[in-house]
Scaffold this active site. Structure first.
Site, PDB file in Angstrom:
ATOM      1  N   ARG A 172      -1.788  20.436   8.567  1.00  0.00           N
ATOM      2  CA  ARG A 172      -2.978  21.814   8.328  1.00  0.00           C
ATOM      3  C   ARG A 172      -4.632  20.931   8.353  1.00  0.00           C
ATOM      4  NH1 ARG A 172      -0.908  22.991   2.516  1.00  0.00           N
ATOM      5  NH2 ARG A 172      -0.551  21.670   2.351  1.00  0.00           N
ATOM      6  N   GLY A 186      10.598  12.606   1.798  1.00  0.00           N
ATOM      7  CA  GLY A 186      10.628  12.721  -0.106  1.00  0.00           C
ATOM      8  C   GLY A 186       9.662  11.625  -0.608  1.00  0.00           C
ATOM      9  N   SER A 212     -54.173  -0.539  23.792  1.00  0.00           N
ATOM     10  CA  SER A 212     -53.555   0.382  25.045  1.00  0.00           C
ATOM     11  C   SER A 212     -53.401   0.756  25.538  1.00  0.00           C
ATOM     12  CB  SER A 212     -54.038   1.634  23.632  1.00  0.00           C
ATOM     13  OG  SER A 212     -54.821   1.576  22.470  1.00  0.00           O
ATOM     14  N   ALA A 214       1.636   7.075   2.540  1.00  0.00           N
ATOM     15  CA  ALA A 214       0.419   7.546   3.381  1.00  0.00           C
ATOM     16  C   ALA A 214       0.513   7.789   4.859  1.00  0.00           C
ATOM     17  CB  ALA A 214      -0.875   6.804   3.588  1.00  0.00           C
TER      18      ALA A 214
HETATM   19  C1  UD1 Z   1       4.402  15.948  -4.951  1.00  0.00           C
HETATM   20  C2  UD1 Z   1       5.030  15.849  -5.787  1.00  0.00           C
HETATM   21  C3  UD1 Z   1       4.674  17.362  -7.263  1.00  0.00           C
HETATM   22  C4  UD1 Z   1       3.131  17.008  -7.580  1.00  0.00           C
HETATM   23  C5  UD1 Z   1       1.896  16.984  -5.847  1.00  0.00           C
HETATM   24  C6  UD1 Z   1       1.112  17.207  -6.220  1.00  0.00           C
HETATM   25  C7  UD1 Z   1       7.397  14.767  -5.545  1.00  0.00           C
HETATM   26  C8  UD1 Z   1       8.511  15.735  -5.773  1.00  0.00           C
HETATM   27  N1  UD1 Z   1       6.064  16.138  -5.209  1.00  0.00           N
HETATM   28  O1  UD1 Z   1       4.511  17.110  -4.352  1.00  0.00           O
HETATM   29  O2  UD1 Z   1       4.670  17.195  -8.211  1.00  0.00           O
HETATM   30  O3  UD1 Z   1       2.810  17.879  -8.035  1.00  0.00           O
HETATM   31  O4  UD1 Z   1       2.730  15.723  -5.175  1.00  0.00           O
HETATM   32  O5  UD1 Z   1       0.059  16.369  -5.253  1.00  0.00           O
HETATM   33  O6  UD1 Z   1       6.962  14.145  -5.582  1.00  0.00           O
HETATM   34  N2  UD1 Z   1       4.855  11.440   1.304  1.00  0.00           N
HETATM   35  C9  UD1 Z   1       5.774  10.407   2.261  1.00  0.00           C
HETATM   36  N3  UD1 Z   1       6.353  10.321   3.009  1.00  0.00           N
HETATM   37  C10 UD1 Z   1       7.436  11.392   2.285  1.00  0.00           C
HETATM   38  C11 UD1 Z   1       7.079  12.173   1.558  1.00  0.00           C
HETATM   39  C12 UD1 Z   1       5.845  12.357   0.913  1.00  0.00           C
HETATM   40  O7  UD1 Z   1       4.352   9.147   2.715  1.00  0.00           O
HETATM   41  O8  UD1 Z   1       8.272  11.885   2.986  1.00  0.00           O
HETATM   42  C13 UD1 Z   1       3.241  11.034   1.111  1.00  0.00           C
HETATM   43  C14 UD1 Z   1       2.439  12.515   1.472  1.00  0.00           C
HETATM   44  O9  UD1 Z   1       1.954  11.741   2.854  1.00  0.00           O
HETATM   45  C15 UD1 Z   1       1.444  12.928   0.515  1.00  0.00           C
HETATM   46  C16 UD1 Z   1       2.255  12.547  -0.859  1.00  0.00           C
HETATM   47  O10 UD1 Z   1       3.339  11.399  -0.168  1.00  0.00           O
HETATM   48  O11 UD1 Z   1       0.529  11.940   0.264  1.00  0.00           O
HETATM   49  C17 UD1 Z   1       2.401  13.389  -1.470  1.00  0.00           C
HETATM   50  O12 UD1 Z   1       3.663  14.344  -0.510  1.00  0.00           O
HETATM   51  P1  UD1 Z   1       3.819  16.496  -0.354  1.00  0.00           P
HETATM   52  O13 UD1 Z   1       4.579  16.415   0.394  1.00  0.00           O
HETATM   53  O14 UD1 Z   1       2.618  16.776  -0.833  1.00  0.00           O
HETATM   54  O15 UD1 Z   1       4.050  16.133  -1.992  1.00  0.00           O
HETATM   55  P2  UD1 Z   1       4.024  17.636  -2.348  1.00  0.00           P
HETATM   56  O16 UD1 Z   1       5.278  18.505  -2.121  1.00  0.00           O
HETATM   57  O17 UD1 Z   1       2.451  18.257  -2.376  1.00  0.00           O
END
Ligand code: UD1
Ligand code: MG
Length: 454
Positions: free
Chosen positions: A20, A85, A412, A14
């Protein structure tokens, strides 16, 4: 699934800001069905019966930490310093992972609609011999998702992020929801081998699949409907998730024996409890903390928040039950009546235009139209007690603190400032004057005057 499961650790990611949403609030604190997104996911994690829970938040997210610890006091909260990531996010909880022996499930804090049975299916796949299980779905539009690449046996071979995918791989519609379950002898060694030499320069958790396979481990896919894994990134996705949530809640209420005349106009919260043979007319809103017992009728256009309605009671149309309203069996709360922090006992009635706040209405008592419990003096709230069988006449103001005894009458239009003993009549208004023949004299006088000036 309420048994504790000592062999399971859940990790909720989270840390994302959710730019967005264009909001001062972190994305995961926005609500669906009266509960934060992360609250839904923490609730799901709890349903697995896991003994250990971890939540990964971003820096400056004290409000997310507070929400997590409110809902799961035993959960460990970790801060991911930089958003490097999903693998880095999971590794922020390394302390929890390293000290854990058993399965690990990774969930996203912005994906609130996954059902407990779906996670059960993933765990069954682990039991069936898989070491890594990915929750997948057939995407109507796969753009932006990681693609699930399966081999001839149906086993999962790799997850390919869109930016890394070849045109043939991009044509795959089976996508990664982000939910992963692991039963790996040494998960830490897999996670720490994930690198960031990719198009985004991020540590992709999805690379865990190929690394595990190189170690001779097995990966599998469990598929669920796309709507279950809807992730929220924007306000319109938030509204879409709300719609899915409400559809489910309406179906559930009906399946459990409630009649909804126009289900699409009734709004539930995550914890709304509706009994059997409850009839709900159109345009009713249930905020959190509401419980409706059996055989209750809710007429059109009512609003509820943290309130209880006991068996056989009738509410509305146009009633508002606020926190602490407890409406007794067979009681009636009618149109334009607001009840707050008050116990209305069995069979009591407040049928028209009243404010009933901070008090108790005894069994069988009658609160007349236009009655106001004057509970607030600008500084403090005070209580009004109405005894069983008492009758409060229309348009009375009961200035709290005040007590009306059992069976007493209030005439009343009275403004009642002192206690009324049981069985007494309290009347507070000037005596009525009657002048016989006055109207005729008045009309004659006025028409003469008017004729003169014409
Ligand atoms: C990710 C998946 C993708 C999947 C998609 C589904 C990876 C590399 N890719 O991509 O395969 O189809 O979700 O929605 O995992 N988050 C963190 N810290 C970070 C990065 C992300 O806490 O450094 C959390 C975000 O808050 C979110 C989740 O992890 O809740 C997913 O991150 P997001 O950046 O949305 O990944 P996607 O690129 O959508
Ligand atoms: Mg995403």
């Amino acid at each position: 699934m309420s048994k504790t499961n000592p062999g399971l650790l859940t990790i909720v990611l989270a840390a994302g800001k959710g730019t967005r949403m264009k909001s001062a609030l972190p994305k995961v604190l926005h609500q669906v069905g009266g509960r934060s997104l992360v609250g839904h996911v923490i609730g799901l994690a709890a349903e697995t019966g896991a003994a250990h829970h971890a939540v990964v938040i971003g820096p400056d997210m004290d409000n997310v930490r507070a929400e997590a610890t409110r809902l799961a006091p035993a959960a460990s909260v970790f801060v991911q310093r930089d958003q490097l990531g999903t693998a880095d996010a999971v590794l922020s909880a390394r302390e929890a992972i390293a000290s854990h022996i058993g399965d690990v499930i990774v969930l996203y804090g912005d994906t609130p609609l996954i059902r407990a049975a779906t996670l059960e299916g993933m765990r069954a796949a682990l039991d069936g011999g898989a070491n890594v299980v990915v929750l997948g779905f057939e995407a109507a539009d796969p753009t932006g998702y990681g693609r699930l690449l399966t081999g001839p046996s149906g086993d999962l071979e790799a997850i390919r992020e869109e930016k890394e995918a070849s045109p043939a791989e991009r044509a795959v519609r089976l996508c990664n929801s982000g939910v992963l379950a692991f039963r790996c002898p040494d998960l830490m060694s897999i996670l720490t081998r994930i690198g960031n030499a990719n198009a985004k320069g991020e540590f992709y958790l999805t690379d865990a699949v190929e690394i595990a396979r190189k170690d001779g481990l097995r990966a599998a896919v469990v598929v669920c409907p796309e709507e279950e894994v809807l992730g929220i990134n924007s306000r319109d996705q938030l509204a879409a998730a709300e719609a899915i949530f409400q559809t489910r809640a309406r179906r559930y209420a009906m399946a459990e024996g409630a009649t909804l005349i126009a289900p699409e106009t009734v709004w539930f919260s995550f914890d709304t409890r509706i009994g059997r043979d409850v009839v709900i007319e159109p345009n009713v809103f249930f905020g959190p903390g509401v419980s409706i017992e059996d055989n209750v009728t809710i007429h059109a256009n009512c609003h509820f928040l943290q309130a209880v309605v006991r068996a056989g009671a009738r509410i509305g149309p146009f009633a508002r039950l606020r926190p602490g309203a407890d409406i007794g069996p067979d009681a009636h709360i009618g149109n334009f009546v607001e009840v707050k922090n008050t116990i209305v006992e069995a069979g009591a009635k407040a049928n028209h235009l009243a404010y009933v706040g901070d008090g108790r209405v005894g069994a069988g008592a009658n609160i007349g139209a236009g009655t106001i419990f004057c509970n607030y003096d600008g500084f403090n709230k005070h209580r009004t007690e109405i005894g069983a069988g008492a009758f409060v006449g229309s348009n009375s103001a009961l200035v709290a603190p005040v007590r009306i005894g059992n069976g007493a009458y209030v005439g009343s239009g009275s403004v009642i400032t002192r206690d009324v003993p049981a069985g007494a009549l309290a009347l507070e208004r000037s005596e009525q004057k009657v002048v016989e023949g006055w109207a005729e004299k008045f009309r004659t006088l006025m028409s003469r005057k008017k004729a003169k000036t014409a």
